[in-house]
Scaffold this motif. Structure first.
Motif: not given
Length: 126
Positions: A65-66, A68-70, A72
């Protein structure tokens, strides 16, 4: 209390059997010592108490879920320490727990960041 201790012991044994490299062993020891393994599993699909959905999300699901989350790393470390809001749960219908309790009494910020880094580095299985 006895059931909780048995469940924690079983989760720790399962996690220890899974781990391979030394960094995995260190992360799992840290997680077990902080009580994380009571609610979380590494692999998706594990059952929670009484066959219900797990209490918290599997760590491979968190990594996916995380991925590619900037930001994270910082966001999840803050969530580990401060807990999460049951009104903002993005794991709704996937877990049986409503929110994550604050854990800053169980784990230091440095250790929480180290554990989150390890979780985010888990290979995402397809």
């Amino acid at each position: 209390m006895k059931r909780t201790l048995i469940a924690c012991s079983a989760a720790l044994l399962a996690a220890t059997a899974w781990a391979g490299p030394a960094e995995d062993q260190a992360a799992l020891k840290l997680a077990a010592g902080a009580g994380c393994m009571t609610c979380h599993h590494i692999e998706p699909g594990a059952k929670g108490p009484n066959g219900m959905a797990p209490i918290g999300p599997a760590w491979r699901d968190v990594a996916a879920k995380y991925k590619s989350v900037k930001g994270a790393q910082q966001q999840l470390t803050a969530t580990v320490l401060a807990g999460s809001s049951p009104y903002e749960s993005h794991w709704k219908d996937k877990v049986s727990g409503l929110s994550m309790p604050p854990n800053k009494v169980a784990i230091s910020q440095t250790d929480a960041a180290q554990l989150v880094s390890w979780i985010l580095a888990l290979e995402v299985k397809k």
